[in-house]
Scaffold this active site. Sequence first.
Site, PDB file in Angstrom:
ATOM      1  CG  ASP A  31      -2.258   0.746   1.065  1.00  9.80           C
ATOM      2  OD1 ASP A  31      -1.901   2.040   0.828  1.00  9.80           O
ATOM      3  OD2 ASP A  31      -3.115   0.341   1.166  1.00  9.80           O
ATOM      4  N   GLY A  36      -4.784   4.799   2.462  1.00 13.03           N
ATOM      5  CA  GLY A  36      -4.778   3.741   3.412  1.00 13.03           C
ATOM      6  C   GLY A  36      -4.103   4.325   4.635  1.00 13.03           C
ATOM      7  CB  ALA A  74      -3.763  -0.606  -4.888  1.00 20.40           C
ATOM      8  CB  SER A 117     -16.768  -0.697  -9.396  1.00 21.14           C
ATOM      9  OG  SER A 117     -17.662   0.111  -9.094  1.00 21.14           O
ATOM     10  CE1 TYR A 141     -13.213   3.268  -9.174  1.00 23.21           C
ATOM     11  CE2 TYR A 141     -15.666   3.161  -9.544  1.00 23.21           C
ATOM     12  CZ  TYR A 141     -14.500   2.888  -8.758  1.00 23.21           C
ATOM     13  OH  TYR A 141     -14.584   1.595  -8.236  1.00 23.21           O
ATOM     14  CE  LYS A 145     -11.842  -0.391  -9.601  1.00 20.11           C
ATOM     15  NZ  LYS A 145     -10.802  -0.995  -8.725  1.00 20.11           N
ATOM     16  CG  PHE A 204     -28.445  14.757  -4.129  1.00 20.08           C
ATOM     17  CD1 PHE A 204     -27.915  16.248  -4.400  1.00 20.08           C
ATOM     18  CD2 PHE A 204     -27.852  14.012  -3.385  1.00 20.08           C
ATOM     19  CE1 PHE A 204     -27.029  16.401  -3.826  1.00 20.08           C
ATOM     20  CE2 PHE A 204     -26.646  14.474  -2.577  1.00 20.08           C
ATOM     21  CZ  PHE A 204     -26.217  15.937  -2.822  1.00 20.08           C
ATOM     22  N   GLY A 283     -26.507  12.143 -14.097  1.00 24.94           N
ATOM     23  CA  GLY A 283     -25.937  10.724 -14.126  1.00 24.94           C
ATOM     24  C   GLY A 283     -26.138   9.714 -12.957  1.00 24.94           C
TER      25      GLY A 283
END
Length: 328
Positions: A31, A36, A74, A117, A141, A145, A204, A283
């Site tokens: 790490d 972390g 990570a 994810s 992001y 993934k 929201f 989104g």
Amino acid sequence: MTWLITGGAGYIGGHVVRQLLDAGERVAVLDDLSTGDASRVPDGVPLIEGSTLDRAVLDTAIREHGIEGVLHFAAKKQVGESVEQPFLYYRENMIGLQTVLEAAAGGGVKRFLFSSSAAVYGMPDVDLVTESTPCAPMSPYGETKLAGEWLVAAAGKAYGMSTVALRYFNVAGAASPELSDAGVFNLIPMVFERLTAGEAPRVFGDDYATPDGSCVRDFIHVSDIASAHVAAAKRLAADPAGETALVLNIGRGEGVSVKEMIEVIGKVTGYDVTAEVTPRRPGDPARVVAAADLIHRELGWSASHDVADMVSSAWEGWCSRHPEARKA
């Protein structure tokens, strides 16, 4: 087996380290401690402070600790930040993953578990999201993934590695206060933060096509996330190298709306949780709930914690860091 846990000092990685140890596995943690916390790593577990971009550090860790499998956590993981800094996310999440895979292949490692994810799905217009639901990530992001899953699968085929990619949904809770998430990026800690400051929680948008108008999500306890990783690691250890190539959702298969979650938070904390309704965030899909039957068939795994467990354990962790939050 001996496993290298990249990101093992993080929120999810720290829980997985503890459960792997409890299952009798040997682990070492790598790490860079940018997010972390070294205190999450139990005494006696080797902690290598270094980056997944540093091939020499990875080679040394794999060689010196006799690593036979890798669990790769990570990564950078904030959706909004990824939109603002795509180069950072592609470098850390993609080049970092490639470097770890290269080191694993070079060191003869034959088992690799990738932390993916539900962000790979984007805005699926389905009641339950299965592993075959088309992927259309909406952020750098999520893109990293999904591309990471492709790279892991390709490396598995090329180098005879057994691989698993686990797509998890909305993670919450803590096994103990010291392992709780210190970040304020998800619904539950965001509500805690506003309550502690004497402010109303925010919803929201309340005009979605859902039963109460607020977004519906599949929330899952981090301890269940960890137990799924242990089950996947045991499957990888038991199967001959190169035979396994799985992509699995980790979820409860139950939707909870934002308003319902805020109501539970009120019961746990004792606060008035009358919410302030604000405009929708761009989104945000109306509903994202996992189909969790495939992971049960493949790994014999299912979630065991409910929403009240998630909120109460998260609250204990929050109060350990913010003692002023606890009502007398």
